[in-house]
Scaffold this motif. Structure first.
Motif, short mmCIF file in Angstrom:
data_model
loop_
_atom_site.label_atom_id
_atom_site.label_comp_id
_atom_site.label_asym_id
_atom_site.label_seq_id
_atom_site.Cartn_x
_atom_site.Cartn_y
_atom_site.Cartn_z
N ILE A 99 0.83 -1.20 0.00
CA ILE A 99 0.00 0.00 0.00
C ILE A 99 0.87 1.26 0.00
CG2 ILE A 99 -1.76 1.31 1.26
CD1 ILE A 99 -2.77 -1.35 0.06
N TYR A 100 1.84 1.30 0.91
CA TYR A 100 2.62 2.52 1.08
C TYR A 100 3.60 2.78 -0.05
CZ TYR A 100 0.95 2.14 5.95
OH TYR A 100 0.18 2.05 7.06
N PHE A 159 7.40 7.36 2.02
CA PHE A 159 6.70 6.09 2.23
C PHE A 159 7.50 4.90 1.70
CE2 PHE A 159 2.98 8.89 2.67
CZ PHE A 159 2.40 8.33 3.80
N VAL A 160 8.41 5.14 0.75
CA VAL A 160 9.21 4.03 0.20
C VAL A 160 10.10 3.44 1.28
CG1 VAL A 160 10.98 3.41 -1.47
CG2 VAL A 160 9.12 4.94 -2.15
N GLU A 161 10.74 4.29 2.08
CA GLU A 161 11.58 3.80 3.18
C GLU A 161 10.74 3.05 4.21
OE1 GLU A 161 14.60 5.51 6.66
OE2 GLU A 161 13.83 6.87 5.10
N ILE A 162 9.55 3.57 4.49
CA ILE A 162 8.64 2.88 5.42
C ILE A 162 8.27 1.51 4.86
CG2 ILE A 162 6.31 2.89 6.37
CD1 ILE A 162 8.08 4.79 7.88
N ALA A 163 7.99 1.45 3.56
CA ALA A 163 7.63 0.18 2.92
C ALA A 163 8.78 -0.82 3.01
CB ALA A 163 7.22 0.40 1.47
N ASP A 164 10.01 -0.34 2.84
CA ASP A 164 11.17 -1.22 2.96
C ASP A 164 11.27 -1.80 4.38
OD1 ASP A 164 11.89 -0.77 0.33
OD2 ASP A 164 13.37 0.78 0.82
N TRP A 165 11.06 -0.97 5.37
CA TRP A 165 11.10 -1.42 6.77
C TRP A 165 10.01 -2.46 7.02
CZ3 TRP A 165 7.23 0.57 10.43
CH2 TRP A 165 7.38 0.04 11.73
N ILE A 166 8.81 -2.21 6.51
CA ILE A 166 7.70 -3.15 6.70
C ILE A 166 8.01 -4.48 6.01
CG2 ILE A 166 5.30 -3.60 6.04
CD1 ILE A 166 4.75 -0.63 6.61
N GLY A 167 8.59 -4.40 4.80
CA GLY A 167 8.98 -5.62 4.10
C GLY A 167 9.97 -6.45 4.89
N MET A 189 2.33 -10.25 -2.65
CA MET A 189 2.84 -10.39 -1.28
C MET A 189 4.23 -11.02 -1.28
SD MET A 189 -0.76 -11.30 0.70
CE MET A 189 -0.22 -10.55 2.24
N THR A 190 5.11 -10.46 -2.08
CA THR A 190 6.44 -11.04 -2.30
C THR A 190 7.37 -10.92 -1.10
OG1 THR A 190 7.11 -8.95 -3.31
CG2 THR A 190 6.35 -10.68 -4.80
N ALA A 191 7.03 -10.10 -0.12
CA ALA A 191 7.90 -9.96 1.06
C ALA A 191 7.87 -11.20 1.94
CB ALA A 191 7.48 -8.74 1.88
N PHE A 192 6.86 -12.05 1.75
CA PHE A 192 6.66 -13.21 2.63
C PHE A 192 7.35 -14.44 2.05
CE2 PHE A 192 3.31 -10.26 3.56
CZ PHE A 192 3.17 -10.32 4.93
N PRO A 193 8.21 -15.10 2.84
CA PRO A 193 8.97 -16.23 2.29
C PRO A 193 8.18 -17.53 2.20
CG PRO A 193 9.62 -15.82 4.56
CD PRO A 193 8.67 -14.71 4.18
N HIS A 194 7.13 -17.70 3.01
CA HIS A 194 6.41 -18.97 3.04
C HIS A 194 4.90 -18.69 2.96
CE1 HIS A 194 10.22 -20.70 4.21
NE2 HIS A 194 10.29 -19.87 5.24
N ILE A 195 4.30 -19.04 1.83
CA ILE A 195 2.91 -18.68 1.55
C ILE A 195 2.04 -19.92 1.38
CG2 ILE A 195 1.36 -17.55 -0.11
CD1 ILE A 195 3.60 -15.58 -0.72
N THR A 196 0.89 -19.93 2.06
CA THR A 196 -0.14 -20.96 1.89
C THR A 196 -1.41 -20.26 1.44
OG1 THR A 196 0.80 -22.33 3.67
CG2 THR A 196 -1.48 -22.77 3.02
N ASP A 197 -1.90 -20.59 0.25
CA ASP A 197 -3.14 -19.98 -0.24
C ASP A 197 -4.35 -20.67 0.38
OD1 ASP A 197 -2.29 -17.88 -2.04
OD2 ASP A 197 -1.53 -19.46 -3.34
N VAL A 198 -5.30 -19.87 0.85
CA VAL A 198 -6.54 -20.40 1.44
C VAL A 198 -7.73 -19.66 0.82
CG1 VAL A 198 -5.45 -21.07 3.61
CG2 VAL A 198 -6.43 -18.78 3.39
N GLY A 199 -8.93 -20.06 1.19
CA GLY A 199 -10.14 -19.47 0.64
C GLY A 199 -10.59 -18.23 1.40
#
Length: 366
Positions: A140-141, A148-156, A174-184
């Motif tokens: 979002i940011y 906001f780019v620096e804030i986004a980097d910190w959040i990532g 959601m590429t910042a997350f290393p382990h993803i499980t898709d659900v409904g």
């Protein structure tokens, strides 16, 4: 022996995140009532109670800000940035305080939707940190540019230590997350029979001429209620306590009902882009009419989702605020996808949580 405990941290933004996290919490409680739920959120207790039937601990804390808004469509970026800087500066003390709470209460698992610091809190506490969402705040940011780019980097960086993400439908990558499980989809289940509600609310119009107007916990400042006079044979339902008294407008006051309870009465839900409203309507196969929402990156994924999976209409703010609502006289657009969307998100998350706590708890669960 202490009860197995899950700490559920919820982002401090509107009601949507609280609703979907509470749906997961309720599913956990239904599968295993012995698990102690700690809901960590500034969302009001009555909202959580409306989705979680059993007992839980409410810990009012905020670890993020989301977007500061005056209503569902109007954002204050300057105030949002100032608050984000304040939270980042307080990162170490926030983490230390919550780690102490987690260790004192023997929490076994953190589940978050989706405050970035929750991942670091879990990591520092030495327990798994899981998350659930269809977007991250870094996404979002980052589109807002500037500071906001620096804030986004910190959040990532915060999200990168998340042990497992349950990625909900209508999502960004959601590429910042290393382990993803898709659900409904997540969402509540209506609590009342349709015939009983129609009688109680005095509804006489058929479903195709009954419309729910719902814009989340922040609502809208200037819903053009005067337009309803052009639809005397229709009935509209709103949760807005400031709405005028009109012959074809039913105002839902108090806390006995939720928007999801009203949806089966209606042929259309009119809303702004928001995951929880869309998800509950999609789970019930209720058509969605959505305003567009400029400058909010999640919006395009949500609108694409309803175009793919729901009977829908998309209208501009100008058409909604200044028009004559011609869209109500027009046919709904059919979904582009023939394959239905999965609707088992809360149950899938709950099963994973219960399985983990059953496997790693120091006592057996019943």
């Amino acid at each position: 022996m202490s009860r197995p405990t899950v700490y559920i941290a919820i982002t401090n933004h509107g009601f949507g995140h609280a609703v979907r996290a509470a749906c997961a919490a309720a599913a956990i409680q239904n599968l295993c009532p012995d698990i102690l739920l700690i809901l960590v959120t500034t969302a009001p207790r009555w909202l959580l109670d409306s989705y979680i039937p059993g007992d839980f601990i409410h810990r009012p804390r905020a670890f993020d800000i989301g977007v500061i808004q005056s209503d569902s469509l109007t954002m204050d970026k300057a105030a949002t940035l100032a608050k984000l800087k304040q939270i980042r500066a307080s990162e170490n003390s926030i983490i230390a305080g919550e780690v102490n709470f987690i260790q004192t209460n023997r929490v076994g698992l953190v589940l978050a939707d989706i405050p970035p610091l929750a991942a670091k809190i879990a990591k520092t506490a030495g327990i798994p940190g899981w998350m659930m969402s269809n977007f991250g705040w870094d996404f979002i940011y980052r589109t807002w540019g500037g500071e906001f780019v620096e804030i986004a980097d910190w959040i990532g960086e915060c999200y990168s230590v998340c042990d497992r993400l349950f990625r909900l439908p209508l999502h960004e990558p959601m590429t910042a997350f290393p382990h993803i499980t898709d659900v409904g989809l997540t969402g509540g289940t209506p609590s009342y029979p349709v015939s009983q509600l129609r009688e109680r609310l005095g509804l006489t119009s058929p479903p195709e001429k009954t419309v729910l107007l719902t814009f989340g916990g922040l609502s809208l400042q200037q819903i053009p209620y005067n337009t309803l006079s052009q639809f005397p044979d229709w009935q509209f339902i709103t949760f807005d306590p400031n709405a005028p008294d009109l012959p074809n407008l039913v105002k839902i006051l108090g806390r006995d009902y939720r928007p999801v309870d009203m949806m089966p009465l209606c042929g259309r839900v009119v809303s702004k882009p928001g995951y929880s409203t869309f998800a509950e309507a999609l789970r019930l196969d209720i058509p969605i009419v959505s305003l567009t929402r400029e400058d909010f990156a999640e919006s395009s994924f949500l609108l694409e989702g309803i175009q793919n999976y729901a009977y829908h209409q998309i209208v501009t703010p100008k058409e909604f605020f200044l028009g004559h609502w011609e869209f109500l006289h027009q046919s709904l657009n059919p979904p582009r996808q023939s394959q239905p969307i999965a609707k088992d998100g809360a149950d899938a998350i709950a099963q994973a949580v219960v399985h983990y706590l059953q496997t790693h708890s120091s006592r057996s669960l019943t």
